[in-house]
Each structure stands twice: as structure tokens, then as C-alpha cells.
Design a protein around this motif. Structure first.
Motif, PDB file in Angstrom:
ATOM      1  N   VAL A 128      31.530  43.087  33.655  1.00 15.63           N
ATOM      2  CA  VAL A 128      31.706  42.733  35.068  1.00 15.63           C
ATOM      3  C   VAL A 128      33.055  42.049  35.216  1.00 15.63           C
ATOM      4  CG1 VAL A 128      30.792  41.473  37.039  1.00 15.63           C
ATOM      5  CG2 VAL A 128      29.212  42.446  35.346  1.00 15.63           C
ATOM      6  N   ILE A 129      33.860  42.553  36.148  1.00 17.12           N
ATOM      7  CA  ILE A 129      35.202  42.014  36.387  1.00 17.12           C
ATOM      8  C   ILE A 129      35.250  41.422  37.794  1.00 17.12           C
ATOM      9  CG2 ILE A 129      37.666  42.526  36.424  1.00 17.12           C
ATOM     10  CD1 ILE A 129      37.076  44.906  34.583  1.00 17.12           C
ATOM     11  N   PHE A 130      35.637  40.165  37.884  1.00 16.67           N
ATOM     12  CA  PHE A 130      35.590  39.428  39.143  1.00 16.67           C
ATOM     13  C   PHE A 130      36.987  39.218  39.740  1.00 16.67           C
ATOM     14  CE2 PHE A 130      31.953  38.078  36.671  1.00 16.67           C
ATOM     15  CZ  PHE A 130      30.918  37.940  37.588  1.00 16.67           C
ATOM     16  N   ASP A 131      37.084  39.365  41.048  1.00 16.77           N
ATOM     17  CA  ASP A 131      38.211  38.808  41.775  1.00 16.77           C
ATOM     18  C   ASP A 131      38.031  37.290  41.749  1.00 16.77           C
ATOM     19  OD1 ASP A 131      40.424  38.631  43.616  1.00 16.77           O
ATOM     20  OD2 ASP A 131      38.969  38.320  45.209  1.00 16.77           O
ATOM     21  N   MET A 132      39.089  36.535  42.055  1.00 19.14           N
ATOM     22  CA  MET A 132      38.971  35.077  42.015  1.00 19.14           C
ATOM     23  C   MET A 132      38.801  34.456  43.401  1.00 19.14           C
ATOM     24  SD  MET A 132      41.418  32.147  40.225  1.00 19.14           S
ATOM     25  CE  MET A 132      42.768  32.313  41.397  1.00 19.14           C
ATOM     26  N   ASP A 133      39.859  34.514  44.218  1.00 24.47           N
ATOM     27  CA  ASP A 133      39.802  33.877  45.536  1.00 24.47           C
ATOM     28  C   ASP A 133      38.795  34.580  46.438  1.00 24.47           C
ATOM     29  OD1 ASP A 133      42.082  31.805  45.568  1.00 24.47           O
ATOM     30  OD2 ASP A 133      43.067  33.583  44.760  1.00 24.47           O
ATOM     31  N   GLY A 134      37.839  33.808  46.931  1.00 25.39           N
ATOM     32  CA  GLY A 134      36.825  34.374  47.809  1.00 25.39           C
ATOM     33  C   GLY A 134      35.577  34.848  47.090  1.00 25.39           C
ATOM     34  N   VAL A 135      35.659  34.992  45.761  1.00 24.01           N
ATOM     35  CA  VAL A 135      34.493  35.405  44.959  1.00 24.01           C
ATOM     36  C   VAL A 135      34.034  34.268  44.060  1.00 24.01           C
ATOM     37  CG1 VAL A 135      33.660  36.973  43.154  1.00 24.01           C
ATOM     38  CG2 VAL A 135      35.067  37.860  45.019  1.00 24.01           C
ATOM     39  N   LEU A 136      34.961  33.703  43.293  1.00 22.88           N
ATOM     40  CA  LEU A 136      34.633  32.607  42.383  1.00 22.88           C
ATOM     41  C   LEU A 136      34.934  31.240  42.991  1.00 22.88           C
ATOM     42  CD1 LEU A 136      36.092  34.164  39.100  1.00 22.88           C
ATOM     43  CD2 LEU A 136      33.682  34.076  39.785  1.00 22.88           C
ATOM     44  N   ILE A 137      35.997  31.164  43.792  1.00 20.91           N
ATOM     45  CA  ILE A 137      36.363  29.903  44.448  1.00 20.91           C
ATOM     46  C   ILE A 137      36.539  30.133  45.947  1.00 20.91           C
ATOM     47  CG2 ILE A 137      37.365  28.699  42.482  1.00 20.91           C
ATOM     48  CD1 ILE A 137      40.071  29.727  43.268  1.00 20.91           C
ATOM     49  N   ASP A 138      36.188  29.129  46.721  1.00 25.02           N
ATOM     50  CA  ASP A 138      36.181  29.255  48.181  1.00 25.02           C
ATOM     51  C   ASP A 138      37.546  28.848  48.741  1.00 25.02           C
ATOM     52  OD1 ASP A 138      35.245  29.793  50.655  1.00 25.02           O
ATOM     53  OD2 ASP A 138      33.976  28.017  50.832  1.00 25.02           O
ATOM     54  N   THR A 139      38.548  29.693  48.462  1.00 25.32           N
ATOM     55  CA  THR A 139      39.919  29.383  48.855  1.00 25.32           C
ATOM     56  C   THR A 139      40.458  30.263  49.967  1.00 25.32           C
ATOM     57  OG1 THR A 139      40.482  30.695  46.909  1.00 25.32           O
ATOM     58  CG2 THR A 139      40.780  28.320  46.733  1.00 25.32           C
ATOM     59  N   GLU A 140      39.839  31.411  50.212  1.00 25.31           N
ATOM     60  CA  GLU A 140      40.401  32.348  51.178  1.00 25.31           C
ATOM     61  C   GLU A 140      40.565  31.731  52.568  1.00 25.31           C
ATOM     62  OE1 GLU A 140      41.929  34.929  50.613  1.00 25.31           O
ATOM     63  OE2 GLU A 140      40.934  36.353  49.295  1.00 25.31           O
TER      64      GLU A 140
END
Length: 213
Positions: free
Chosen positions: A5-17
Motif C-alpha cells: 500500500v502506497i500513501f500520499d501524504m498531505d490530506g491522507v496521512l496529515i491534515d495539511t491540505e
């Protein structure tokens, strides 16, 4: 068969968007450009060269992308220094489940490596991934497929055996063009009709991923 499983970071793992959108608009306004929320939403996950072209197309050739981006980074850094980072719901539980079940994991983000490492370390999950891949490591960032193809190569898996988790249309396009099964967890916007055609599944929260694997 899904192996990774490959994750995007901003908006998926951290609430930065939501803050990136806010500070793009604020930075542009400070420098005399009329950038609206809908413009900032369109460049989520876009590599810098694609984002610059898109904003100049929307706002005119006079738009000073580099200056606005630099100011946006300052505003974002100040915000994080004051308030910290917010981890998205279910991140720890989801990563623990994937490790327990033997899935490989990676991050594929449009951010540069320095920022990515700092952010993931701050929320305590950097060491939980087999690989962290950033746009600066490939010739073409999102929405082109390069970053996902490279992430698959780095973890030793074929794209068809990997799942991508994305929150934005540009990220979905990148992963789907690379041939991954693409799952969308909408953050700031719901998928449009074109994006719907490219996603394998849509989930409302990251924790729902475990029931699909």
C-alpha cells in the motif's frame, strides 16, 4: 493479489491540505494576485512545474509563482511551529494492521524529502514505512505516473500488486496512470466524474481501507 500500500501524504496521512489552500490564497493576496480557493484546490498534489503552469494559465503570465510559493511556505512553517501537525484519523491503526498482515508500505508525495521527513517524524510514523518517495526523486511529479512507478520499483513490487491511497484528483490520476489500484479518501473535495472513473474504490475514512484488503 495486493502486496503493498502506497500513501500520499498531505490530506491522507496529515491534515495539511486545508492550510496549504488557505496560505496559497493569503500569500498570493499579499503579493497582489487574486488567487481564489478554487484555484488552490486545483493544484493539490501537483509537482511545482505543473502547478506553476496551471496557475499562470488561470491567473495570467504575470503570476509570480516562485514568490508566492516562497511566501506560502513561510506562512505554513509559522502555522506548524505555532500549532503543530494534525495526524489524520486512523493512521496509526491502519499502519499497524498493514504491518501485522505483512503488507509493504510506502509514501509517494509531491513534497520535497526534507519537508516530508520532518512532517512524518513529527507525527511519529516516518520509520513505519519501507520507503518514502518524493517528487524531487523522479523526472516528472504528479499527475504523471513516475512517482508511483518509482515507489513500486523501490519496494520491489509490480504496480498491479499495489494499492495507492489518495485524496485529490491529481494524485488519483498519477496512481491510476501507473497502474495501481487507486483508493480515494476525499479530503477537501469529492471526486468529479473523471476522477470516479479512475478510482478502484472510494472510502470515507482511512480506517475503512482494512476492510477492502
Amino acid at each position: 493479489m495486493v502486496h503493498a500500500v502506497i500513501f500520499d501524504m498531505d490530506g491522507v496521512l496529515i491534515d495539511t491540505e486545508k492550510y496549504l489552500v488557505k496560505y496559497w490564497c493569503q500569500a498570493a493576496k499579499e503579493l497582489g494576485f487574486e488567487m481564489k480557493r478554487e484555484h488552490a484546490l486545483l493544484i493539490r498534489s501537483l509537482a511545482a512545474n505543473f502547478a506553476e503552469a496551471k496557475l499562470k494559465e488561470l491567473l495570467g503570465e504575470q503570476f509570480d509563482y516562485k514568490a508566492v510559493r516562497s511566501r506560502r511556505k513561510e506562512l505554513m512553517s509559522s502555522h506548524i511551529k505555532q500549532y503543530g501537525l494534525e495526524k489524520k484519523r486512523d493512521v496509526d491503526q491502519t499502519l499497524a494492521y498493514l504491518k501485522k498482515k505483512g503488507y509493504k508500505t510506502a509514501v509517494a508525495t509531491a513534497s520535497d524529502f526534507e519537508r516530508t521527513k520532518v512532517y512524518l517524524e513529527q507525527i511519529g510514523i516516518y520509520e513505519k514505512f519501507d520507503k518514502v518517495v518524493c517528487a524531487t526523486m523522479v523526472q516528472n511529479g504528479k499527475p504523471m505516473p513516475d512517482i508511483y512507478l518509482y515507489a513500486c520499483e523501490q519496494i520491489g513490487e509490480m504496480p498491479e500488486n499495489c494499492v495507492a491511497v489518495e485524496d485529490s484528483p491529481n494524485g488519483v490520476l498519477s496512481a491510476s496512470l501507473a497502474g495501481l489500484k487507486t483508493i480515494m479518501v476525499p479530503d477537501l473535495t469529492k471526486p468529479d466524474e473523471e476522477t470516479k472513473k479512475r478510482i478502484y474504490w472510494q472510502i470515507e475514512r482511512l480506517g475503512d481501507l482494512t476492510s477492502l484488503l
